[in-house]
Design a protein around this motif. Structure first.
Motif, PDB file in Angstrom:
ATOM      1  N   UNK A   1       0.815  -1.201   0.094  1.00 48.43           N
ATOM      2  CA  UNK A   1      -0.101  -0.156  -0.016  1.00 48.43           C
ATOM      3  C   UNK A   1       0.892   1.195  -0.101  1.00 48.43           C
ATOM      4  N   UNK A   2       1.979   1.373  -0.539  1.00 51.78           N
ATOM      5  CA  UNK A   2       2.920   2.335  -0.651  1.00 51.78           C
ATOM      6  C   UNK A   2       2.843   3.122  -1.852  1.00 51.78           C
ATOM      7  N   UNK A   3       1.947   2.682  -2.601  1.00 53.83           N
ATOM      8  CA  UNK A   3       1.358   3.646  -3.994  1.00 53.83           C
ATOM      9  C   UNK A   3       2.392   3.345  -5.421  1.00 53.83           C
ATOM     10  N   UNK A   4       3.056   2.152  -5.310  1.00 54.63           N
ATOM     11  CA  UNK A   4       3.548   1.627  -6.517  1.00 54.63           C
ATOM     12  C   UNK A   4       2.885   1.506  -7.625  1.00 54.63           C
ATOM     13  N   UNK A   5       1.408   0.910  -7.638  1.00 50.20           N
ATOM     14  CA  UNK A   5       0.548   0.856  -8.622  1.00 50.20           C
ATOM     15  C   UNK A   5       0.110   2.223  -8.967  1.00 50.20           C
ATOM     16  N   UNK A   6      -0.086   3.183  -8.139  1.00 47.79           N
ATOM     17  CA  UNK A   6      -0.576   4.308  -8.695  1.00 47.79           C
ATOM     18  C   UNK A   6       0.480   5.152  -9.289  1.00 47.79           C
ATOM     19  N   UNK A   7       1.632   5.022  -8.915  1.00 52.17           N
ATOM     20  CA  UNK A   7       2.753   5.498  -9.720  1.00 52.17           C
ATOM     21  C   UNK A   7       2.972   4.991 -10.996  1.00 52.17           C
ATOM     22  N   UNK A   8       3.008   3.643 -11.062  1.00 52.57           N
ATOM     23  CA  UNK A   8       3.136   2.762 -12.229  1.00 52.57           C
ATOM     24  C   UNK A   8       2.195   3.498 -13.352  1.00 52.57           C
TER      25      UNK A   8
END
Length: 162
Positions: A47-54
């Motif tokens: 839930x660190x935001x990797x998918x959103x950033x990708x």
């Protein structure tokens, strides 16, 4: 097609930050989403935001008229779906969706945009099937769960378009 004028990087960054903020994504100007390197590795815990950033990197690319194909590559189709859902939502909010997006319960999803870009999910289950078409950008979704051959194939696919 007529060539669009180049926008100063500082103005473009300001625009993109405002655009992301309007979509509910609060990024800092030095966020890795804006990194100009050819290969960017986003790390972090759950839930660190990797998918959103990708997905945000994919959206930035999709807004470039020179970009025509983006792959969201997961260990399987399902694991590339979260990034696809982010992009689908954002593109609807920005009125960029052309036609009806493809989103079968299993298999490849495809999103066509008014910018001329096509975004599709891909599976790394059989890396040898990643040949053929050369995309402009590949976002690796859950790369730690993919076979090493998948990474090698993505480098080969991207090499054609630098």
């Amino acid at each position: 097609m007529e060539q669009l004028p180049q926008i100063a990087p500082a103005i473009r960054r300001k625009f993109e930050l405002a655009l992301f903020k309007s979509l509910g994504i609060d990024l800092e100007p030095d966020d890795p989403v804006f990194c100009g390197a050819r290969e960017v590795i986003l790390v972090g815990g759950w839930r660190a935001g990797k998918s959103i950033r990708g997905a945000a990197r994919a959206l930035r690319a999709a807004l470039d008229p020179a970009v025509s194909l983006i792959w969201l590559l997961g260990p399987d189709y399902i694991q590339a779906r979260q990034e696809y859902l982010y992009l689908l939502d954002w593109c609807y909010q920005l009125d960029l969706v052309l036609g009806k997006p493809s989103m079968p319960s299993e298999g490849q999803c495809t999103l066509k945009l008014k910018t001329g870009c096509v975004i599709m999910t891909k599976s790394a289950k059989y890396p040898e099937r990643l040949g053929g078409v050369a995309p402009d950008l590949i976002v690796l979704c859950e790369p730690g769960q993919m076979p090493e051959d998948a990474y090698t194939m993505t480098i080969g696919r991207l090499a054609k378009k630098r």
